[in-house]
Design an enzyme around this catalytic site. Structure first.
Site, mmCIF file in Angstrom:
data_model
loop_
_atom_site.group_PDB
_atom_site.id
_atom_site.type_symbol
_atom_site.label_atom_id
_atom_site.label_comp_id
_atom_site.label_asym_id
_atom_site.label_seq_id
_atom_site.Cartn_x
_atom_site.Cartn_y
_atom_site.Cartn_z
ATOM 1 N N ALA A 145 0.834 -1.206 0.000
ATOM 2 C CA ALA A 145 0.000 0.000 0.000
ATOM 3 C C ALA A 145 0.868 1.254 0.000
ATOM 4 O O ALA A 145 0.589 2.220 -0.726
ATOM 5 C CB ALA A 145 -0.934 -0.006 1.206
ATOM 6 N N TYR A 146 1.917 1.247 0.800
ATOM 7 C CA TYR A 146 2.806 2.413 0.858
ATOM 8 C C TYR A 146 3.462 2.656 -0.493
ATOM 9 O O TYR A 146 3.469 3.782 -1.000
ATOM 10 C CB TYR A 146 3.871 2.194 1.927
ATOM 11 C CG TYR A 146 4.821 3.365 2.081
ATOM 12 C CD1 TYR A 146 4.430 4.510 2.762
ATOM 13 C CD2 TYR A 146 6.113 3.310 1.553
ATOM 14 C CE1 TYR A 146 5.294 5.583 2.895
ATOM 15 C CE2 TYR A 146 6.973 4.376 1.680
ATOM 16 C CZ TYR A 146 6.568 5.514 2.358
ATOM 17 O OH TYR A 146 7.423 6.571 2.482
ATOM 18 N N SER A 147 4.003 1.614 -1.104
ATOM 19 C CA SER A 147 4.688 1.770 -2.387
ATOM 20 C C SER A 147 3.727 2.271 -3.461
ATOM 21 O O SER A 147 4.053 3.177 -4.237
ATOM 22 C CB SER A 147 5.314 0.439 -2.819
ATOM 23 O OG SER A 147 6.273 -0.009 -1.875
#
Length: 239
Positions: A145-147
């Site tokens: 999700a962060y990437s």
């Protein structure tokens, strides 16, 4: 330390109560800017501050209006608000975790830009600096999700830079590798080791090092760059 002339400029720094945002707010203020911080928790903020959950467009619109009343206008937006998310593999990421991270990092960046751009365009001047991540370029395992959210920030900088070309408003992004901030506290040792091992300088970065790059992009010295992403990764970035 390079000092840019921000006298007479008004800046809104999101995520400005800690980490990269706090370091940037301090540097802008030391260089003459009037600075307002926007954060979910403003306990660590210095100077004028407004509270908002950036994932909520209504809260963002209200907070930006409040910041404009406090500053008079917004010439500079530095969007450093963000969350790291849980250290989990893609198949183990829940719907709730995916939406939480995307809502803050991607939606929040969009909400802030949409709120400040009309005023900047009307005045014929603006500098917007979005904080992305090397993960948005390369993808980090255990951080789907962060990437993905940070890749969205890079894409938004490209689009918005083109949308606003010729208006006097420049939009750029920075892509740090791992930086010593409170955001690291929730990450696993495996996740942190993966990131540091891939940095040729063999260390984490400091918030003030990122703030130095952000302040150049926010200054009048930056005049022929828009829609670009600037790496600050200790040598990790390969493109």
């Amino acid at each position: 330390m390079a000092v840019y002339d921000f006298n007479g400029r008004c800046a809104l720094v999101t995520g400005g109560a800690s980490g990269i945002g706090l370091a940037t707010a301090r540097r802008l203020r030391a260089s003459g800017a009037a600075v307002c911080v926007l954060d979910l928790n403003v306990d660590g903020a210095e100077g004028p501050a407004v509270t908002a959950d950036v994932s909520d467009s209504g809260q963002v619109a209200a907070a930006v209006a409040e910041a404009e009343r406090a500053l008079g206008r917004i010439d500079i937006l530095v969007n450093a608000a963000g969350v790291a998310g849980a250290s989990v593999r893609t198949v183990d990421t829940t719907d709730e975790e995916w939406r939480r991270v995307m809502a803050v990092n991607a939606d929040g960046t969009f909400h802030l830009c949409r709120a400040v751009v009309p005023g900047m365009v009307a005045r014929g001047y603006g500098r917007i600096v979005l904080v992305s991540s090397i993960a948005g370029k390369e993808g980090n395992p255990m951080a789907p999700a962060y990437s993905a959210s940070k890749a969205a920030v890079i894409a938004l900088a490209k689009v918005l830079g083109k949308d606003l070309a010729g208006t006097g408003v420049l939009v750029n992004a920075v892509a740090p590798a791992v930086i010593e901030t409170p955001m690291l506290e929730g990450l696993s040792r495996e996740h942190l080791d993966y990131m540091v091992e891939r940095i040729p300088l063999r260390r984490t970065g400091r918030p003030d090092e990122v703030a130095a790059l952000i302040c150049w992009l926010a200054s009048d010295e930056c005049s022929f760059s828009t829609g670009a992403t600037f790496d600050i990764s200790g040598g990790r970035a390969t493109y």
